[in-house]
Design an enzyme around this catalytic site. Structure first.
Site, mmCIF file in Angstrom:
data_model
loop_
_atom_site.group_PDB
_atom_site.id
_atom_site.type_symbol
_atom_site.label_atom_id
_atom_site.label_comp_id
_atom_site.label_asym_id
_atom_site.label_seq_id
_atom_site.Cartn_x
_atom_site.Cartn_y
_atom_site.Cartn_z
ATOM 1 C CG HIS A 185 5.219 4.634 2.127
ATOM 2 N ND1 HIS A 185 6.524 5.574 2.567
ATOM 3 C CD2 HIS A 185 4.449 3.918 1.835
ATOM 4 C CE1 HIS A 185 5.565 4.383 3.162
ATOM 5 N NE2 HIS A 185 5.536 3.081 3.282
ATOM 6 C CB CYS A 189 -0.777 -0.103 0.617
ATOM 7 S SG CYS A 189 -2.150 1.914 1.264
ATOM 8 C CB CYS A 190 2.006 3.434 -2.372
ATOM 9 S SG CYS A 190 0.403 4.508 -3.470
ATOM 10 C CD GLN A 191 -3.977 3.982 -0.882
ATOM 11 O OE1 GLN A 191 -2.734 3.396 -0.535
ATOM 12 N NE2 GLN A 191 -3.991 4.697 -2.233
#
Length: 307
Positions: free
Chosen positions: A76, A72-74
């Protein structure tokens, strides 16, 4: 044939890219039932699991040559902001530890981890990197604009190449000619509405006016956020980053409409026969989170060529 597993598989950008590169994806997982449903529809020969990978039973996962992962990138991404102590962001960032757990159990020859470049700014990234290295992997970071790999979209992403080699393996990623947004936009289709109508935001009207001055009667523009500034962009260059929300609008004379879900998938290089939800919102959410299949394919092919 090389085999792989796909963590945080989503709609299947990594899996589609792997398949196109001649890799068989044996197993795929996601915590969201909707994503698992549609990944299964598009990859019926792959074993699927719907679970939080923090609780994964890695002994039940088939042995494989290559691990593919997009944690999950949210937590970052600058686009979503990040505040210290935000439990949601802390939880999303921690998904990266599932990669370490999977590597520890199976020790595949290589892994490819995709995320936003800000992933390396994570406070625990040095610890995560140390854990990966302790398992015998070298780590080679590649920051790539997917447009340079032939994707008709400017999408800057980090690809970490993890290999059981003596030194980090830097891939030879040949720069491709940029593909214009015009390759997938259809100005003769969709639901158009008048630009000048009650309730239209002043900022939107300003973007339209500035876009017309620069590009004429047909162009694309960000509907919210900074995007391409106040002027939008012409269709002869790649579109900007596809996000999980309706970000891009098409302007045609005195009318405008939002980018369709099918166009968003095409911008991500999913093939036209990709099975997806009927709901626009769900498709946009999964499209915006996906690895562009063509980008995944190019990275996998470069890894296989270098191995």
């Amino acid at each position: 044939m090389t085999t792989a597993i796909d963590l945080f598989a989503g709609l299947g950008g990594w899996s589609r890219g792997a398949r196109n590169a001649g890799v068989r994806v044996l197993w795929a997982a996601n915590h969201w039932p909707v994503a698992v449903e549609w990944h299964s529809a598009n990859h019926p020969d792959t074993q699927h699991v719907c679970q939080d990978l923090h609780q994964a039973r890695w002994e039940q996962v088939p042995a494989h040559d290559l691990l593919l992962a997009s944690p999950c990138c949210q937590g970052h991404s600058k686009a979503r902001g990040k505040k210290s102590g935000n439990p949601q962001h802390d939880a999303s960032r921690s998904t990266a530890w599932a990669v370490v757990s999977a590597l520890e159990f199976h020790r595949p020859a290589a892994a490819l981890v995709e995320n936003v470049p800000e992933f390396t700014d994570w406070a625990l990234y040095p610890a995560w990197l140390a854990a990966v290295r302790a398992l015998g992997y070298q780590v080679a970071p590649h920051v790539v604009d997917c447009a340079d790999l032939g994707v008709p979209q400017h999408r800057v992403r980090l690809f970490l190449v993890l290999t059981r080699s003596k030194a980090p393996l830097m891939l030879e990623l040949h720069q491709r000619q940029h593909v214009p947004a015009a390759s997938f936009l259809d100005f003769d289709a969709g639901n158009w509405s008048p630009i000048d109508k009650p309730g239209r935001a002043a900022a939107t009207l300003a973007r339209v006016a500035n876009g017309r001055e620069r590009f004429g009667d047909r162009f694309i523009m960000p509907y919210y956020g900074a995007g391409s500034g106040l002027t939008g962009r012409c269709t002869s260059r790649p579109i900007g980053t596809i996000t999980t929300l309706d970000r891009w609008a098409l302007v045609r004379g005195d009318e405008m409409r939002m980018l369709s879900a099918d166009e968003a998938l095409a911008a991500q290089t999913f093939p036209a026969d990709t099975l997806r939800p009927k709901q626009h919102r769900l498709t946009m959410h999964m499209a915006g989170n996906a690895v562009p299949p063509l980008a995944g394919q190019r990275v996998i092919e470069a890894l296989m060529a270098a191995a």
